[in-house]
Design a protein around this motif. Sequence first.
Motif, PDB file in Angstrom:
ATOM      1  N   ALA A 146       0.819  -1.213   0.000  1.00  0.00           N
ATOM      2  CA  ALA A 146       0.000   0.000   0.000  1.00  0.00           C
ATOM      3  C   ALA A 146       0.849   1.258   0.000  1.00  0.00           C
ATOM      4  O   ALA A 146       0.443   2.285  -0.548  1.00  0.00           O
ATOM      5  CB  ALA A 146      -0.917   0.003   1.220  1.00  0.00           C
ATOM      6  N   ALA A 147       1.993   1.213   0.649  1.00  0.00           N
ATOM      7  CA  ALA A 147       2.978   2.305   0.663  1.00  0.00           C
ATOM      8  C   ALA A 147       2.484   3.570   1.363  1.00  0.00           C
ATOM      9  O   ALA A 147       3.153   4.584   1.333  1.00  0.00           O
ATOM     10  CB  ALA A 147       3.406   2.659  -0.766  1.00  0.00           C
ATOM     11  N   ASN A 148       1.312   3.537   1.993  1.00  0.00           N
ATOM     12  CA  ASN A 148       0.817   4.740   2.664  1.00  0.00           C
ATOM     13  C   ASN A 148       0.266   4.422   4.056  1.00  0.00           C
ATOM     14  O   ASN A 148      -0.535   5.170   4.594  1.00  0.00           O
ATOM     15  CB  ASN A 148      -0.277   5.406   1.821  1.00  0.00           C
ATOM     16  N   VAL A 149       0.686   3.289   4.620  1.00  0.00           N
ATOM     17  CA  VAL A 149       0.154   2.887   5.916  1.00  0.00           C
ATOM     18  C   VAL A 149       1.301   2.436   6.812  1.00  0.00           C
ATOM     19  O   VAL A 149       2.275   1.829   6.357  1.00  0.00           O
ATOM     20  CB  VAL A 149      -0.891   1.756   5.746  1.00  0.00           C
ATOM     21  N   SER A 150       1.186   2.761   8.084  1.00  0.00           N
ATOM     22  CA  SER A 150       2.220   2.443   9.062  1.00  0.00           C
ATOM     23  C   SER A 150       2.131   0.983   9.500  1.00  0.00           C
ATOM     24  O   SER A 150       1.042   0.489   9.821  1.00  0.00           O
ATOM     25  CB  SER A 150       2.064   3.358  10.282  1.00  0.00           C
ATOM     26  N   VAL A 151       3.280   0.307   9.528  1.00  0.00           N
ATOM     27  CA  VAL A 151       3.326  -1.061  10.034  1.00  0.00           C
ATOM     28  C   VAL A 151       2.908  -1.088  11.497  1.00  0.00           C
ATOM     29  O   VAL A 151       2.141  -1.965  11.926  1.00  0.00           O
ATOM     30  CB  VAL A 151       4.746  -1.658   9.880  1.00  0.00           C
ATOM     31  N   ALA A 152       3.378  -0.127  12.271  1.00  0.00           N
ATOM     32  CA  ALA A 152       3.041  -0.063  13.696  1.00  0.00           C
ATOM     33  C   ALA A 152       1.534   0.075  13.893  1.00  0.00           C
ATOM     34  O   ALA A 152       0.941  -0.598  14.753  1.00  0.00           O
ATOM     35  CB  ALA A 152       3.766   1.114  14.351  1.00  0.00           C
ATOM     36  N   ALA A 153       0.902   0.946  13.106  1.00  0.00           N
ATOM     37  CA  ALA A 153      -0.544   1.140  13.230  1.00  0.00           C
ATOM     38  C   ALA A 153      -1.305  -0.126  12.862  1.00  0.00           C
ATOM     39  O   ALA A 153      -2.284  -0.498  13.525  1.00  0.00           O
ATOM     40  CB  ALA A 153      -0.990   2.303  12.337  1.00  0.00           C
ATOM     41  N   LEU A 154      -0.876  -0.815  11.811  1.00  0.00           N
ATOM     42  CA  LEU A 154      -1.527  -2.068  11.413  1.00  0.00           C
ATOM     43  C   LEU A 154      -1.385  -3.123  12.501  1.00  0.00           C
ATOM     44  O   LEU A 154      -2.347  -3.842  12.815  1.00  0.00           O
ATOM     45  CB  LEU A 154      -0.922  -2.589  10.112  1.00  0.00           C
ATOM     46  N   PHE A 155      -0.197  -3.229  13.072  1.00  0.00           N
ATOM     47  CA  PHE A 155       0.027  -4.215  14.132  1.00  0.00           C
ATOM     48  C   PHE A 155      -0.910  -3.953  15.316  1.00  0.00           C
ATOM     49  O   PHE A 155      -1.532  -4.873  15.844  1.00  0.00           O
ATOM     50  CB  PHE A 155       1.482  -4.171  14.600  1.00  0.00           C
ATOM     51  N   ILE A 157     -11.806   6.324   3.542  1.00  0.00           N
ATOM     52  CA  ILE A 157     -11.594   5.213   4.466  1.00  0.00           C
ATOM     53  C   ILE A 157     -10.171   5.266   4.993  1.00  0.00           C
ATOM     54  O   ILE A 157      -9.223   5.419   4.224  1.00  0.00           O
ATOM     55  CB  ILE A 157     -11.846   3.866   3.755  1.00  0.00           C
ATOM     56  N   ASP A 158     -10.026   5.163   6.292  1.00  0.00           N
ATOM     57  CA  ASP A 158      -8.700   5.193   6.910  1.00  0.00           C
ATOM     58  C   ASP A 158      -7.833   4.071   6.334  1.00  0.00           C
ATOM     59  O   ASP A 158      -8.279   2.925   6.245  1.00  0.00           O
ATOM     60  CB  ASP A 158      -8.847   5.006   8.428  1.00  0.00           C
ATOM     61  N   PRO A 159      -6.586   4.368   5.952  1.00  0.00           N
ATOM     62  CA  PRO A 159      -5.710   3.334   5.378  1.00  0.00           C
ATOM     63  C   PRO A 159      -5.499   2.141   6.307  1.00  0.00           C
ATOM     64  O   PRO A 159      -5.389   1.005   5.848  1.00  0.00           O
ATOM     65  CB  PRO A 159      -4.397   4.081   5.129  1.00  0.00           C
ATOM     66  N   VAL A 160      -5.452   2.395   7.615  1.00  0.00           N
ATOM     67  CA  VAL A 160      -5.271   1.307   8.573  1.00  0.00           C
ATOM     68  C   VAL A 160      -6.515   0.418   8.604  1.00  0.00           C
ATOM     69  O   VAL A 160      -6.431  -0.814   8.638  1.00  0.00           O
ATOM     70  CB  VAL A 160      -4.969   1.853   9.980  1.00  0.00           C
ATOM     71  N   HIS A 161      -7.681   1.052   8.585  1.00  0.00           N
ATOM     72  CA  HIS A 161      -8.950   0.308   8.573  1.00  0.00           C
ATOM     73  C   HIS A 161      -9.041  -0.575   7.334  1.00  0.00           C
ATOM     74  O   HIS A 161      -9.386  -1.760   7.426  1.00  0.00           O
ATOM     75  CB  HIS A 161     -10.111   1.302   8.622  1.00  0.00           C
ATOM     76  N   PHE A 162      -8.705  -0.022   6.178  1.00  0.00           N
ATOM     77  CA  PHE A 162      -8.784  -0.803   4.947  1.00  0.00           C
ATOM     78  C   PHE A 162      -7.722  -1.904   4.937  1.00  0.00           C
ATOM     79  O   PHE A 162      -7.966  -2.998   4.422  1.00  0.00           O
ATOM     80  CB  PHE A 162      -8.609   0.098   3.724  1.00  0.00           C
ATOM     81  N   GLY A 163      -6.575  -1.624   5.536  1.00  0.00           N
ATOM     82  CA  GLY A 163      -5.527  -2.639   5.604  1.00  0.00           C
ATOM     83  C   GLY A 163      -5.946  -3.832   6.443  1.00  0.00           C
ATOM     84  O   GLY A 163      -5.761  -4.990   6.038  1.00  0.00           O
ATOM     85  N   LEU A 164      -6.514  -3.565   7.613  1.00  0.00           N
ATOM     86  CA  LEU A 164      -6.973  -4.660   8.456  1.00  0.00           C
ATOM     87  C   LEU A 164      -8.109  -5.419   7.779  1.00  0.00           C
ATOM     88  O   LEU A 164      -8.154  -6.652   7.795  1.00  0.00           O
ATOM     89  CB  LEU A 164      -7.438  -4.132   9.807  1.00  0.00           C
ATOM     90  N   PHE A 165      -9.038  -4.673   7.187  1.00  0.00           N
ATOM     91  CA  PHE A 165     -10.164  -5.279   6.461  1.00  0.00           C
ATOM     92  C   PHE A 165      -9.646  -6.222   5.382  1.00  0.00           C
ATOM     93  O   PHE A 165     -10.117  -7.364   5.247  1.00  0.00           O
ATOM     94  CB  PHE A 165     -11.015  -4.161   5.850  1.00  0.00           C
ATOM     95  N   THR A 166      -8.661  -5.781   4.624  1.00  0.00           N
ATOM     96  CA  THR A 166      -8.092  -6.600   3.551  1.00  0.00           C
ATOM     97  C   THR A 166      -7.473  -7.876   4.101  1.00  0.00           C
ATOM     98  O   THR A 166      -7.721  -8.980   3.599  1.00  0.00           O
ATOM     99  CB  THR A 166      -7.031  -5.801   2.773  1.00  0.00           C
ATOM    100  N   CYS A 167      -6.664  -7.744   5.141  1.00  0.00           N
ATOM    101  CA  CYS A 167      -6.001  -8.919   5.731  1.00  0.00           C
ATOM    102  C   CYS A 167      -7.021  -9.897   6.298  1.00  0.00           C
ATOM    103  O   CYS A 167      -6.857 -11.121   6.174  1.00  0.00           O
ATOM    104  CB  CYS A 167      -5.025  -8.481   6.818  1.00  0.00           C
ATOM    105  N   LEU A 168      -8.082  -9.385   6.910  1.00  0.00           N
ATOM    106  CA  LEU A 168      -9.111 -10.245   7.497  1.00  0.00           C
ATOM    107  C   LEU A 168      -9.866 -11.035   6.434  1.00  0.00           C
ATOM    108  O   LEU A 168     -10.018 -12.262   6.537  1.00  0.00           O
ATOM    109  CB  LEU A 168     -10.090  -9.412   8.312  1.00  0.00           C
ATOM    110  N   VAL A 169     -10.358 -10.346   5.416  1.00  0.00           N
ATOM    111  CA  VAL A 169     -11.180 -11.025   4.407  1.00  0.00           C
ATOM    112  C   VAL A 169     -10.352 -12.036   3.619  1.00  0.00           C
ATOM    113  O   VAL A 169     -10.807 -13.154   3.340  1.00  0.00           O
ATOM    114  CB  VAL A 169     -11.840 -10.015   3.459  1.00  0.00           C
TER     115      VAL A 169
END
Length: 422
Positions: free
Chosen positions: A156-165, A347-359
């Motif tokens: 994604a190049a626009n989201v923090s690894v720390a925030a995703l974790f 949509i918050d990049p972190v929210h979409f990142g978690l959503f993507t990983c979950l689905v």
Amino acid sequence: MLLFFLLIALGIPIAFALGLTGVIAFILTGDPLELFVQRMFTGLDSFTLVAIPLFILAGELMDGSGILIRLLNLARLFVGRIKGGLLYVTTLATMFFGGVNGSAVADASAVGSMLIPTIDKEYKDPELAAAITASGAIVGPIIPPSLPMLIYAFSAANVSVAALFLAGIIPGILLALGMMIVTFFIARKRNFPSDKKKYTISEVLRILRGALVAAVLPIIMVVGIVAGIVTPTEAGCVGVIYALAVGFLITKELTLKKLHDALGRTVMVSTIVMILISVGNSITWWITIQGVPNAISTLLQNTTQNAVVFLMLMFIIYLIVGFFIEQSAAIIMFVPVFAPLAMSYGIDPVHFGLFTCLVLALGLITPPVGICVFITSSIAKIPIERGFKASVPYMLSVTAVIILVTIFPQIYMWLPNLLLSI
């Protein structure tokens, strides 16, 4: 895209099917193949990518250090005395171990090899043993440190690894709780026995001390990244050094043979991921030049302007993708296209990142691919269709949690927002 799915249907590995699809696309549009190769190298030209083999190696070393049996003992201490306790132990063990190695596939294989025969012997239900192990395996990589989240952050190049974790902690716990609720009803209906073992104080302390060794690794890595003390790559280095120290000096179960095997598995897995990233970067560049992302964006925005409806459409798209493509490969292929589109909906990049990983994690237990179910069914020595059938209640539980955190992101987004603002 049709060519890609055709190649997969013919049994060609995803990494090579993706690369061959890209080469043919370049040829058909007259783009020079030199550009394809150039974009492959560009895709790998990132220091952050070094973190991927380091995360994998740290998990492999912890596996070879006897950590899993200590985590199993901890889980048995917590929930073993409940009716059907081994099933709860399996869910907790996959959650704990996944938090150490960050890989659902490794989780399913390692925990399944130890617990599936035991569950089958105790409850005479190999299908349920395979189903609960496969389903629990997808929880671990949602709880940090997470290899899929690391790959997403790079793609994604626009989201923090720390925030995703940080964002993955609460949804991961909710997934485990949802599976335990399903297990509760199954265990009651089938009247499974409970573990009658009683623990002395010294045994409890020994189990807690042994599990603490494992718990320190994800804490060191996640806290270091979140606090800005180390980068993800440096955290991977710390993880490898810690795993070596634990294996050779504390548990003393890590041998040179196990170290050699861990390095070999790390090379194999990392090579596949790197090939996917390199050819995925070439294809992403090509489809961007061809205007595909703009066309998709226009189509979806003409369909709806509502962010929740967009996420539900993405849920369907990701679910279909997950039927055929493994999680990491799907992230590499589709996130560069859909992540910018999600931002256009606010949509918050972190929210979409978690959503993507979950689905896409759900795809690890859904037919026809469902690689985690394939692994656990093989261990349980049952036909794959019986493994999928037994997994249905857990699939529904995972789906319910995904919908919940998708519609109400405030359930978990407060944690990264709070800690990263300090």
